[in-house]
Design an enzyme around this catalytic site. Structure first.
Site, PDB file in Angstrom:
ATOM      1  N   SER A  98       0.777  -1.242   0.000  1.00 37.20           N
ATOM      2  CA  SER A  98       0.000   0.000   0.000  1.00 37.20           C
ATOM      3  C   SER A  98       0.810   1.295   0.000  1.00 37.20           C
ATOM      4  CB  SER A  98      -0.967   0.015   1.188  1.00 37.20           C
ATOM      5  OG  SER A  98      -2.082  -0.805   0.915  1.00 37.20           O
ATOM      6  N   LYS A 101       0.265   3.866  -2.722  1.00 37.03           N
ATOM      7  CA  LYS A 101      -0.694   4.968  -2.660  1.00 37.03           C
ATOM      8  C   LYS A 101      -0.023   6.336  -2.562  1.00 37.03           C
ATOM      9  CE  LYS A 101      -4.468   2.160  -0.773  1.00 37.03           C
ATOM     10  NZ  LYS A 101      -3.909   0.823  -0.482  1.00 37.03           N
ATOM     11  N   SER A 156      -5.698   3.685   4.243  1.00 35.23           N
ATOM     12  CA  SER A 156      -5.279   2.909   3.084  1.00 35.23           C
ATOM     13  C   SER A 156      -6.470   2.364   2.297  1.00 35.23           C
ATOM     14  CB  SER A 156      -4.375   1.755   3.530  1.00 35.23           C
ATOM     15  OG  SER A 156      -3.537   1.346   2.485  1.00 35.23           O
TER      16      SER A 156
END
Length: 482
Positions: A98, A101, A156
């Site tokens: 993640s 991102k 997230s």
């Protein structure tokens, strides 16, 4: 007759005195303005939102005593220069999970307004892997880009990543291509993105070093910094959002009530998948030094926090930032540049020049900053308003440079580009002063001529009257004799 003649002479002298006094006063005022303009050069601090400081580094390549860490890949990088202070398999391809991102957020702040509205499609909300991280945003929700970024960075939210991607590129597939393209532009040589959230894909990878470059770029945006450092945020229930959603930042390194809190950390993004293991990107600032730490493939969230904190503590003890331009005199540096002729020097010192007084050089803690040298180099680009560079060097080696610029739309800038010159008070400077002085002299001379002409006419008139009077008396005298 004598009285009239005396009056005319007095009047002439009075006019002459007034004209001389006016011209002298005007010339004195102009000379004073010219002296002040020549003596002063405005040395303003540059706006770093327009002129990014690149900074420099010196003697930081041989640092020792770095801690042992559990993570299989890591990098510690200076946020200003990109200088690597520590690396462990920093160029080895790993799955980012993640922390992907961060790139999604970067593209959002680069391509959108924070107030733009994103409508969450069914594909964005329900097209993500079951059980993956989500903020609980419903299909049809209409959120601003800003709200979506809080969901993306704090919890997230994979649906927020997909919705942002669709908003910018129309689909997650097209957005992934944009991600990879932007990474290449930033100098990432071992990065390829296949989605906006980091869910598993064998062709979705990066390196610790490349992620450092991506985070470094994202940190240039105040919106990103604000969101990445926020502990909690509320998405309020609305006509399109069915529930109020409380968002809490997953990064425990930022939370004071956490055992993994690091006091100098200012922003972070966590990541985890079964194949990527724990990933973490963090930036921290201490004593004017700002560093980035990237952790890939760590064995446990707790290990990613302790590895990051230990690397930061070590790095901050190794280096310091010095700002050689804090007390720098641009006027003096320009004068000391023997390659600039006096006429050019007079012109450029009248410009409202600006440069980055916060330009920093990252050095080892024991470095003697007095050994840094600064100099001005004339290197003009009149299209952009660049006047030249301030060069920072040590031991004869250039370490870095920062631009000296002026506003080409200002009155000073326009006058300079047109070959004229203006002082800081927007009054005429030396070149224009000479014109003003010439005008005053012309007026004075014209007035003198005018007075002389009037005087001649009066004298001729007096002579004519005198002759007439003389003839009249002669006629009277002649009549009496006859």
């Amino acid at each position: 007759m004598k009285r009239l003649f005396t009056f005319i002479l007095t009047l002439t002298m009075a006019f002459s005195f007034c004209v001389n006094s006016f011209a002298a006063a005007a010339t004195t005022t102009t000379a004073t303005e010219t002296t002040a303009a020549t003596a002063a050069t405005t040395e303003a601090s540059a706006d770093t939102s327009n002129t990014q400081a690149t900074g420099a580094s010196y003697g930081t390549s041989k640092l020792s005593g770095a801690p042992d860490i559990v993570a299989e890949s890591a990098v510690v990088m200076d946020a200003g220069t990109g200088t690597v202070l520590y690396g462990k398999e920093a160029s080895t391809k790993r799955y980012p999970a993640s922390i992907t991102k961060v790139m999604t957020a970067l593209l959002a702040v680069e391509n959108c307004n924070m107030s733009d509205i994103i409508t969450y499609s069914n594909a964005a909300v329900n097209g993500i892997e079951a059980g993956s991280s989500t903020a609980g945003i419903n299909v049809g929700a209409k959120l601003t880009v800003e709200d979506s970024l809080y969901a993306l960075m704090l919890v997230s939210a994979n649906e927020a990543a997909a919705a942002i991607a669709e908003h910018i590129s129309g689909s997650t597939t097209e957005f992934a291509k944009l991600m990879t393209k932007r990474a290449k532009e930033l100098g990432c040589k071992n990065t390829q993105f296949k989605n906006p959230h980091g869910l598993p894909d064998e062709e979705h990878y990066t390196t610790a070093y490349d992620m450092g470059l991506i985070l470094k770029e994202a940190m240039k945006h105040p919106e990103f910094r604000k969101i990445a450092g926020t502990i909690s945020y509320t998405l309020k229930k609305s006509d399109s959002l069915t529930d109020t959603l409380e968002l809490w930042n997953h990064a425990k390194i930022l939370r004071q009530n956490s055992d993994y809190y690091y006091e100098y950390a200012e922003g972070a993004k966590t990541g985890f998948t079964q194949v990527a293991l724990n990933t973490l990107v963090t930036y921290a600032k201490k004593d004017n030094v700002e560093l980035i730490c990237v952790i890939l493939k760590d064995h446990g969230a707790d290990k990613s926090y302790t590895d990051t904190a230990n690397l930061f503590k070590w790095a901050f003890n190794q280096v310091k930032a010095v700002t050689p331009l804090t007390n720098f005199s641009l006027k003096t540096a320009m004068t000391e540049n023997s390659s600039i002729d006096s006429a050019k020097l007079d012109q450029i010192q009248l410009l409202n020049s600006s440069y980055d007084t916060n330009f920093s050089v990252l050095v080892k803690k024991d470095f003697d900053e007095s050994t840094l040298k600064t100099a001005f180099k004339l290197d003009e680009d009149k299209k952009t308003g660049r006047l030249g560079y301030i060069i920072i060097s040590c031991d004869g080696k250039e370490l870095g440079r920062t631009e000296v610029t002026y506003d080409i739309t200002s009155k000073q800038g326009k006058a300079y580009l047109e070959g004229k010159s203006l002082d800081d008070n927007l009054k005429t400077a030396p070149v224009a002063s000479k014109r003003k002085e010439a005008i005053h002299k012309g007026i004075s001379f014209s007035l003198r001529i005018l007075i002389a002409v009037i005087l001649i006419i009066l004298i001729m008139h007096m002579i004519h009257r005198h002759e007439l009077e003389k003839r009249r008396k002669e006629r009277i005298s002649h009549r009496k004799k006859s």
